[in-house]
Design a protein around this motif. Structure first.
Motif, PDB file in Angstrom:
ATOM      1  N   GLN A 299       0.824  -1.205   0.000  1.00 21.88           N
ATOM      2  CA  GLN A 299       0.000   0.000   0.000  1.00 21.88           C
ATOM      3  C   GLN A 299       0.863   1.261   0.000  1.00 21.88           C
ATOM      4  O   GLN A 299       0.540   2.250  -0.676  1.00 21.88           O
ATOM      5  CB  GLN A 299      -0.917  -0.002   1.239  1.00 21.88           C
ATOM      6  N   LEU A 300       1.950   1.233   0.734  1.00 19.94           N
ATOM      7  CA  LEU A 300       2.848   2.381   0.744  1.00 19.94           C
ATOM      8  C   LEU A 300       3.500   2.581  -0.617  1.00 19.94           C
ATOM      9  O   LEU A 300       3.663   3.722  -1.086  1.00 19.94           O
ATOM     10  CB  LEU A 300       3.928   2.197   1.820  1.00 19.94           C
ATOM     11  N   HIS A 301       3.839   1.493  -1.259  1.00 18.90           N
ATOM     12  CA  HIS A 301       4.439   1.579  -2.595  1.00 18.90           C
ATOM     13  C   HIS A 301       3.459   2.194  -3.585  1.00 18.90           C
ATOM     14  O   HIS A 301       3.859   2.987  -4.460  1.00 18.90           O
ATOM     15  CB  HIS A 301       4.885   0.187  -3.059  1.00 18.90           C
ATOM     16  N   GLN A 302       2.178   1.852  -3.466  1.00 13.95           N
ATOM     17  CA  GLN A 302       1.170   2.445  -4.360  1.00 13.95           C
ATOM     18  C   GLN A 302       1.011   3.939  -4.121  1.00 13.95           C
ATOM     19  O   GLN A 302       0.612   4.676  -5.026  1.00 13.95           O
ATOM     20  CB  GLN A 302      -0.167   1.731  -4.164  1.00 13.95           C
ATOM     21  N   GLN A 303       1.320   4.375  -2.923  1.00 13.89           N
ATOM     22  CA  GLN A 303       1.252   5.802  -2.600  1.00 13.89           C
ATOM     23  C   GLN A 303       2.581   6.514  -2.878  1.00 13.89           C
ATOM     24  O   GLN A 303       2.757   7.678  -2.514  1.00 13.89           O
ATOM     25  CB  GLN A 303       0.881   5.981  -1.126  1.00 13.89           C
ATOM     26  N   LEU A 304       3.514   5.783  -3.502  1.00 13.73           N
ATOM     27  CA  LEU A 304       4.851   6.313  -3.824  1.00 13.73           C
ATOM     28  C   LEU A 304       5.608   6.702  -2.557  1.00 13.73           C
ATOM     29  O   LEU A 304       6.317   7.705  -2.514  1.00 13.73           O
ATOM     30  CB  LEU A 304       4.747   7.525  -4.765  1.00 13.73           C
ATOM     31  N   LEU A 305       5.450   5.879  -1.523  1.00 15.10           N
ATOM     32  CA  LEU A 305       6.141   6.097  -0.258  1.00 15.10           C
ATOM     33  C   LEU A 305       7.053   4.925   0.025  1.00 15.10           C
ATOM     34  O   LEU A 305       6.727   3.772  -0.278  1.00 15.10           O
ATOM     35  CB  LEU A 305       5.125   6.251   0.884  1.00 15.10           C
ATOM     36  N   SER A 306       8.180   5.206   0.612  1.00 18.24           N
ATOM     37  CA  SER A 306       9.164   4.163   0.867  1.00 18.24           C
ATOM     38  C   SER A 306       9.206   3.713   2.316  1.00 18.24           C
ATOM     39  O   SER A 306       9.772   2.661   2.626  1.00 18.24           O
ATOM     40  CB  SER A 306      10.564   4.653   0.461  1.00 18.24           C
ATOM     41  N   SER A 307       8.610   4.489   3.219  1.00 16.98           N
ATOM     42  CA  SER A 307       8.702   4.163   4.638  1.00 16.98           C
ATOM     43  C   SER A 307       7.452   4.639   5.371  1.00 16.98           C
ATOM     44  O   SER A 307       6.880   5.677   5.014  1.00 16.98           O
ATOM     45  CB  SER A 307       9.948   4.812   5.249  1.00 16.98           C
ATOM     46  N   PRO A 308       7.034   3.914   6.404  1.00 18.99           N
ATOM     47  CA  PRO A 308       5.897   4.378   7.205  1.00 18.99           C
ATOM     48  C   PRO A 308       6.156   5.726   7.885  1.00 18.99           C
ATOM     49  O   PRO A 308       5.203   6.427   8.225  1.00 18.99           O
ATOM     50  CB  PRO A 308       5.733   3.268   8.255  1.00 18.99           C
ATOM     51  N   LYS A 309       7.416   6.076   8.069  1.00 23.23           N
ATOM     52  CA  LYS A 309       7.744   7.345   8.709  1.00 23.23           C
ATOM     53  C   LYS A 309       7.325   8.543   7.864  1.00 23.23           C
ATOM     54  O   LYS A 309       7.273   9.670   8.351  1.00 23.23           O
ATOM     55  CB  LYS A 309       9.237   7.407   9.011  1.00 23.23           C
ATOM     56  N   GLU A 310       7.039   8.312   6.587  1.00 27.30           N
ATOM     57  CA  GLU A 310       6.589   9.386   5.708  1.00 27.30           C
ATOM     58  C   GLU A 310       5.080   9.597   5.782  1.00 27.30           C
ATOM     59  O   GLU A 310       4.544  10.506   5.151  1.00 27.30           O
ATOM     60  CB  GLU A 310       6.979   9.078   4.264  1.00 27.30           C
ATOM     61  N   VAL A 311       4.392   8.754   6.560  1.00 27.73           N
ATOM     62  CA  VAL A 311       2.926   8.784   6.629  1.00 27.73           C
ATOM     63  C   VAL A 311       2.493   9.426   7.940  1.00 27.73           C
ATOM     64  O   VAL A 311       2.973   9.057   9.018  1.00 27.73           O
ATOM     65  CB  VAL A 311       2.338   7.362   6.524  1.00 27.73           C
ATOM     66  N   PHE A 312       1.590  10.384   7.838  1.00 25.65           N
ATOM     67  CA  PHE A 312       1.008  10.996   9.040  1.00 25.65           C
ATOM     68  C   PHE A 312      -0.174  10.172   9.537  1.00 25.65           C
ATOM     69  O   PHE A 312      -0.333   9.948  10.727  1.00 25.65           O
ATOM     70  CB  PHE A 312       0.570  12.427   8.740  1.00 25.65           C
ATOM     71  N   LEU A 313      -1.017   9.706   8.599  1.00 28.30           N
ATOM     72  CA  LEU A 313      -2.180   8.888   8.955  1.00 28.30           C
ATOM     73  C   LEU A 313      -2.524   7.972   7.800  1.00 28.30           C
ATOM     74  O   LEU A 313      -2.607   8.421   6.646  1.00 28.30           O
ATOM     75  CB  LEU A 313      -3.387   9.779   9.284  1.00 28.30           C
ATOM     76  N   LEU A 314      -2.711   6.694   8.110  1.00 29.31           N
ATOM     77  CA  LEU A 314      -3.170   5.732   7.109  1.00 29.31           C
ATOM     78  C   LEU A 314      -4.243   4.872   7.744  1.00 29.31           C
ATOM     79  O   LEU A 314      -4.039   4.286   8.809  1.00 29.31           O
ATOM     80  CB  LEU A 314      -2.012   4.864   6.605  1.00 29.31           C
ATOM     81  N   THR A 315      -5.415   4.824   7.107  1.00 31.78           N
ATOM     82  CA  THR A 315      -6.546   4.075   7.641  1.00 31.78           C
ATOM     83  C   THR A 315      -7.083   3.101   6.604  1.00 31.78           C
ATOM     84  O   THR A 315      -6.877   3.276   5.392  1.00 31.78           O
ATOM     85  CB  THR A 315      -7.686   5.011   8.078  1.00 31.78           C
ATOM     86  N   LEU A 316      -7.783   2.094   7.086  1.00 32.77           N
ATOM     87  CA  LEU A 316      -8.445   1.103   6.241  1.00 32.77           C
ATOM     88  C   LEU A 316      -9.866   0.954   6.740  1.00 32.77           C
ATOM     89  O   LEU A 316     -10.091   0.650   7.922  1.00 32.77           O
ATOM     90  CB  LEU A 316      -7.708  -0.237   6.314  1.00 32.77           C
ATOM     91  N   ASP A 317     -10.876   1.195   5.847  1.00 28.49           N
ATOM     92  CA  ASP A 317     -12.264   1.081   6.292  1.00 28.49           C
ATOM     93  C   ASP A 317     -12.805  -0.312   6.029  1.00 28.49           C
ATOM     94  O   ASP A 317     -12.105  -1.191   5.500  1.00 28.49           O
ATOM     95  CB  ASP A 317     -13.139   2.158   5.636  1.00 28.49           C
ATOM     96  N   GLU A 318     -14.067  -0.519   6.392  1.00 28.32           N
ATOM     97  CA  GLU A 318     -14.681  -1.841   6.303  1.00 28.32           C
ATOM     98  C   GLU A 318     -14.924  -2.272   4.864  1.00 28.32           C
ATOM     99  O   GLU A 318     -15.177  -3.449   4.609  1.00 28.32           O
ATOM    100  CB  GLU A 318     -15.996  -1.843   7.083  1.00 28.32           C
ATOM    101  N   GLN A 319     -14.871  -1.321   3.935  1.00 30.42           N
ATOM    102  CA  GLN A 319     -15.037  -1.648   2.520  1.00 30.42           C
ATOM    103  C   GLN A 319     -13.707  -1.933   1.841  1.00 30.42           C
ATOM    104  O   GLN A 319     -13.666  -2.156   0.632  1.00 30.42           O
ATOM    105  CB  GLN A 319     -15.749  -0.496   1.794  1.00 30.42           C
ATOM    106  N   GLY A 320     -12.616  -1.901   2.593  1.00 27.95           N
ATOM    107  CA  GLY A 320     -11.299  -2.179   2.035  1.00 27.95           C
ATOM    108  C   GLY A 320     -10.625  -0.977   1.403  1.00 27.95           C
ATOM    109  O   GLY A 320      -9.615  -1.119   0.718  1.00 27.95           O
ATOM    110  N   ARG A 321     -11.178   0.216   1.622  1.00 26.68           N
ATOM    111  CA  ARG A 321     -10.597   1.420   1.040  1.00 26.68           C
ATOM    112  C   ARG A 321      -9.519   1.977   1.952  1.00 26.68           C
ATOM    113  O   ARG A 321      -9.724   2.113   3.152  1.00 26.68           O
ATOM    114  CB  ARG A 321     -11.682   2.462   0.791  1.00 26.68           C
ATOM    115  N   VAL A 322      -8.380   2.298   1.356  1.00 26.89           N
ATOM    116  CA  VAL A 322      -7.235   2.822   2.091  1.00 26.89           C
ATOM    117  C   VAL A 322      -7.177   4.335   1.915  1.00 26.89           C
ATOM    118  O   VAL A 322      -7.309   4.850   0.807  1.00 26.89           O
ATOM    119  CB  VAL A 322      -5.923   2.187   1.603  1.00 26.89           C
ATOM    120  N   SER A 323      -7.012   5.039   3.022  1.00 29.51           N
ATOM    121  CA  SER A 323      -6.861   6.491   2.995  1.00 29.51           C
ATOM    122  C   SER A 323      -5.511   6.838   3.611  1.00 29.51           C
ATOM    123  O   SER A 323      -5.183   6.358   4.703  1.00 29.51           O
ATOM    124  CB  SER A 323      -7.989   7.175   3.773  1.00 29.51           C
ATOM    125  N   CYS A 324      -4.741   7.657   2.884  1.00 30.15           N
ATOM    126  CA  CYS A 324      -3.393   7.978   3.328  1.00 30.15           C
ATOM    127  C   CYS A 324      -3.183   9.491   3.340  1.00 30.15           C
ATOM    128  O   CYS A 324      -3.514  10.173   2.377  1.00 30.15           O
ATOM    129  CB  CYS A 324      -2.363   7.312   2.410  1.00 30.15           C
TER     130      CYS A 324
END
Length: 227
Positions: A195-220
């Motif tokens: 999921q991070l790779h799809q967001q063009l991110l290499s590390s979780p440290k670059e993410v402020f907030l990442l969530t996954l809802d019940e429909q499987g949708r990822v918000s970053c």
């Protein structure tokens, strides 16, 4: 100096644990007994913090006694309805079918100005628009308008609306992976890396907030880089 520091730390965490046992409530939502308990604990804690001549146990023991008494009263309130009414009181109806209950207001020492202020704060300008106004044990006013004063719902309009409300689960919080939440969602670190790779991110440290809802949708939400 170190003595004052140590005594303050001990009393601080003791009070925090005690208030945590009381549950997640704001000051305005406390029952009268809980508010009195909070005030007494704060007073008891300040004395041994400031006066080093007083043994620390002289502050700790009364605080533990009050917390134990509070937990006992809470348990008794669960078991006995009459005891609950005695300690916590009962809600009072201040407006019934659009009519102010003046006697009830006098019994609760609730002024007309306070009532009108609470109604205005909830978007009600006319007493007749209210079917019930209930003064709760916490001191808050619950306002229930007439059905004709409420916005129509989809069910009342006979509309078929898809229920798309979902509860998102936080997987990354300010660069930190919440492994317990990740496992609860049925995923592992490899899935998260994808999921991070799809967001063009290499590390979780670059993410402020990442969530996954019940429909499987990822918000970053990516971290902002300040100069």
């Amino acid at each position: 100096m170190m003595t004052a520091f140590a005594r303050t730390i001990i009393l601080y965490f003791l009070i925090m644990i005690g208030l945590r046992l009381m549950g997640k409530r704001q000051i305005g939502e406390l029952e009268p007994s809980e508010l009195v308990l909070t005030m007494m604990i704060s007073d008891l804690a300040t004395v041994p913090m400031q006066d080093f001549g007083i043994p620390l146990l002289a502050g700790v023991i009364p605080i533990l006694t009050l917390l134990s008494l509070s937990m006992l009263m809470s348990q008794l309130s669960l078991w006995n309805l009459r005891f609950r009414e005695l300690v916590c009181g009962t809600p009072a109806v201040l407006i019934r079918h659009g009519v102010i209950q003046q006697q009830t207001m006098r019994e609760n020492r609730y002024t007309l100005d306070e009532l009108l202020e609470e109604l205005r704060s909830q978007g009600v300008s006319c007493v007749e628009d209210v079917k019930y106004a209930i003064l709760e044990n916490s001191g808050q006013l619950s306002v229930l308008p007439w059905s004709r004063q409420q916005p129509p719902t989809a069910a009342q309009l006979h509309l078929e609306v898809e229920d798309d409300v979902t509860l998102p689960t936080v997987l990354i919080n300010d660069g930190r992976i919440l492994h317990k939440n990740l496992a609860a969602c049925g995923h592992d670190r490899a899935w998260l890396e994808t999921q991070l790779h799809q967001q063009l991110l290499s590390s979780p440290k670059e993410v402020f907030l990442l969530t996954l809802d019940e429909q499987g949708r990822v918000s970053c939400v990516k971290k902002e880089h300040h100069p």
